[in-house]
Design a protein around this motif. Structure first.
Motif, short mmCIF file in Angstrom:
data_model
loop_
_atom_site.label_atom_id
_atom_site.label_comp_id
_atom_site.label_asym_id
_atom_site.label_seq_id
_atom_site.Cartn_x
_atom_site.Cartn_y
_atom_site.Cartn_z
N UNK A 118 12.07 2.59 -10.46
CA UNK A 118 12.82 3.85 -10.51
C UNK A 118 12.87 4.38 -11.93
N UNK A 119 13.07 3.47 -12.90
CA UNK A 119 13.09 3.86 -14.30
C UNK A 119 11.75 4.40 -14.76
N UNK A 120 10.67 3.76 -14.32
CA UNK A 120 9.32 4.21 -14.70
C UNK A 120 9.07 5.62 -14.17
N UNK A 129 -0.82 -1.16 -12.84
CA UNK A 129 -0.16 -1.31 -11.53
C UNK A 129 -0.10 -2.78 -11.14
N UNK A 130 -1.12 -3.53 -11.50
CA UNK A 130 -1.16 -4.96 -11.16
C UNK A 130 0.02 -5.70 -11.77
N UNK A 131 0.29 -5.42 -13.02
CA UNK A 131 1.41 -6.08 -13.69
C UNK A 131 2.74 -5.68 -13.07
N UNK A 148 6.65 -5.75 -6.24
CA UNK A 148 5.85 -6.10 -5.06
C UNK A 148 4.90 -4.94 -4.78
N UNK A 149 3.87 -5.23 -3.99
CA UNK A 149 2.85 -4.22 -3.73
C UNK A 149 3.44 -2.95 -3.12
N UNK A 179 3.28 0.69 -4.72
CA UNK A 179 2.55 1.73 -3.98
C UNK A 179 3.40 2.99 -3.88
N UNK A 180 4.67 2.83 -3.52
CA UNK A 180 5.56 3.99 -3.38
C UNK A 180 5.79 4.67 -4.73
N UNK A 181 5.98 3.88 -5.78
CA UNK A 181 6.18 4.46 -7.11
C UNK A 181 4.94 5.22 -7.57
N UNK A 182 3.77 4.66 -7.29
CA UNK A 182 2.51 5.33 -7.65
C UNK A 182 2.40 6.66 -6.93
#
Length: 195
Positions: A101-103, A125-127, A133-134, A138-141
């Motif tokens: 959320x912060x990102x 994204x991997x880190x 979690x994936x 995914x949702x943040x992306x």
């Protein structure tokens, strides 16, 4: 607006709102691709760093001759690791890489507070998925990609292809208009969705 894309085999320009996925091996050398993306045809850029501290990002920008006056950096590691922090107009912090959320919020703030051509780099994204979690990543992306469209900006998102299974990789690929696939030899293939 259109943005120049200084990447071999890729289109010369991409429209604002475009997200680019950079798939790379775990040991892949992505710094050159990342810095070429950031320093070409841009007024301001935002680096979301989940692998290195702000100081290391600054060193990378300096090494590759990127104009640091155009940079803002989101350091997601230093707080959690207990490193000293020097907040400034150009360096921001969230508690850890799983503060998704912060990102997203800090990315929105950057885009809202700058005009002209803006680029965003998310490394990686991997880190973020390692800490969160994936599904959350995914949702943040997806939300950051929506912000790129809203603010006519472009973004480059790093994802290690050796860490995630094929289903996860395919799901992320489907989010992006452009996919750069870097192999262990340093060769880059480009997939461009022209719809």
């Amino acid at each position: 607006m259109d943005y120049t894309l200084a990447i071999d085999n890729a289109p010369e320009t991409i429209p604002g709102g475009t997200g680019i996925l950079l798939l790379h091996p775990s040991i892949g050398e992505t710094d050159r691709i990342d810095t070429d993306f950031l320093k070409t045809d841009t007024d301001n850029f935002f680096v979301v760093s989940t692998r290195t501290t702000a100081r290391e990002v600054e060193q990378k920008l300096e090494h590759y001759d990127v104009d640091e006056s155009k940079a803002e950096i989101l350091d997601t590691l230093s707080v959690e690791r207990g490193y000293s922090r020097r907040p400034s107009d150009r360096v921001h912090y969230v508690a850890s890489p799983d503060d998704l959320e912060g990102v997203v919020s800090k990315t929105r703030t950057f885009l809202e507070s700058h005009e002209g051509k803006r680029r965003v780099s998310v490394d990686s994204l991997t880190e973020m998925a390692y800490y969160a979690d994936d599904e959350g990543v995914f949702e943040a992306t997806d939300r950051i990609l929506d912000l790129l469209v809203e603010f006519d900006a472009v973004g480059l998102f790093h994802l290690s292809k050796e860490v995630h299974d094929e289903a996860v990789l395919a799901r992320f690929r489907d989010l992006f208009d452009v996919v750069l696939d870097l192999n262990v030899d340093g060769n880059l293939t480009v997939e461009f969705d022209e719809e």
